[in-house]
Motif scaffolding. Sequence first.
Motif: not given
Length: 639
Positions: A172-196
């Motif tokens: 579960l936690l790694l799937v959530l991490a992959a979702g945050s990474l996908q958002k970080a790649i799409g937006t270029g913002r730092l916060l989703p990468l920190l959440v990942c």
Amino acid sequence: MDTPLLTRDPTDRRRPSHISRRRGRAKRRRRTTISRESYALLLILAAAAVLYAWAIGRSPVHPYYSAAVRSMAADWHAFVFGGLDPSGSITLDKIPGALWPQALSVRLFGPHTWAVVLPQVLEGVLAVWALHRIVRAWAGPLAGLLAALALTLTPVTVALNRHNIPDTLLVLLLVLAAGSLQKAIGTGRLLPLLVCGAWVGLAFQAKMLQAWLVLPVFAAVYQLAAPGSRLDRVRRLLLGGISALVVSCSWPLLVWVVPAAHRPYIDATTDNNPFTLVFGYNGLSRFGDDPEALGAVAGTAASRTTGNTGWSMVVNQTVGPQIAWLLPLAVLALALGVWWRTGQPRTDGPRAGFLLWGGWLAVHIVVFSNSNGNHGYYTTVLAPALAALTGGGVALFWAEHRAGGRRRAALPVAVGLTALWAAAVHGPHSEFAPWLLPVVLMLGLCGTVGLWTSGPHTTRRAVHSALAASLTAVLLAPAVWAASCLHPRYPGSSMEPLAGPVGPGYDDRRHRPAKIPRFPLNQPSARDTALLNYLSAHRSGEKYLLATQAAYGAEPLLRATPQPILVMGGFTGLTPYPTAPQLGDLVSTHQLRYALLTTRRPSTPASAWVKKSCTPVPPSAYGRGTGGSLTLYDCAGSK
């Protein structure tokens, strides 16, 4: 609503009025599609809940973990540090993060088996929902639904989500991490990468170093596909890595700064160091030939000789039916998904998605193939990657099939190969569901031929029928194996939760209808009840009810009572705690009277002291016959 990356058209340059009318029609169609998609998702989530929760009160649970959960639920000190018994004298041989939800559930609902398993059920359903959201944003509604369904029907995932082993929370936690990474790649913002990074750190609390296996893949995909200059991407990656490191090391750091006198002894270590537990016993000792790496105690022989290693591990006769059904489709989706995006910009989202899930799959297979002591259920971490590649691959192949051209052959080829692969995986177990093999092959043949021969004049109903037959051929075999978990004949083992007619003890269950031990909480056997009654009747204010040699003798008693029990030697019996002088001090200060030794563990200085200084109690006095592997000693009056 954002258009999925796989279906977005970057070449749309029509006038605004045309675009507005087109979007209006698309919006009306989308309302109907979303409604159908929502119903389909609810059905998938309901199916997941039924598969994971059906008769969970009768599911076998891990005796060691459930004993620790009972102890952690009884005392907050044991809860924080992962104490194996309520007094917190020694810890688990793992980080306790995955057991915290289970302990809270037992503390809330009481010491019931279903209360231990309930968090696993919820975590499994949440993983299905999260994967749907992530894959939908990447590859569209069809891909999201197929990924959710594939994850739901993965046999080892069903077996594990009905259990209490930490891998469910890890997934579960790694799937959530992959979702945050996908958002970080799409937006270029730092916060989703920190959440990942934070999600990966929390996954570390569940399964330690295994959670870090995704980090190289995450870093490579981010560096390849995220917007911004190379230096900016490196800077953001470093900050994300720091986030993962800080959250990962939070529990070991907390334990390390607490004085040893105010916390439990760290099991599986010779130096009472939490970092030895993480990086030695549960890290380097699983690679190579040094079982005592970084000061770790030697692991149990059974955990190092399971046979689940080497490059055939994922497809052997035991593990293959648990996880490997979708491998051909996933590998073909990865290869063609990346190849067909050649020449696209560096930040191409569809290619990044295939690389993300394909890298996840490849890294884990490589590590499992080169490490020791792998249990079959470890492969459940492959399920999200296989499911995502399956969903994304089918969506991509279906779009190309509808568009025509040479690429339209990819879908029937993928279906045919996967159906043949299912026959190879199921072949050694043909006595189980003997109808399954011909049905899968027939559906695969119908789907392959129907898709291959369809053309411009083929009716829509015929094409959709061929697609339905293809999807059924792909998912039917794992669905049947997954459903076997609901049958009392295939309950899996408490130590090795697997689906279907495989795993330790299956032949014995088939030929001898003996009752399968399920290790329930708060329901001791008659012999354990007699022993507990004897100890309680002869207890006169001692801190510990008794001391046991290794976790083997302590597990049933810890599940049955919240009384403190000193587990000498920890899980393996080889951890140097307590020492013989420490044990003597506990006896001389009237904190301990009884000790229970077993012939199933090697002698240690502490057990040798008990045999030399204490008096054996006649087995008939505490409800045990002669000739057993456990012997009770009375240390009152010892020197």
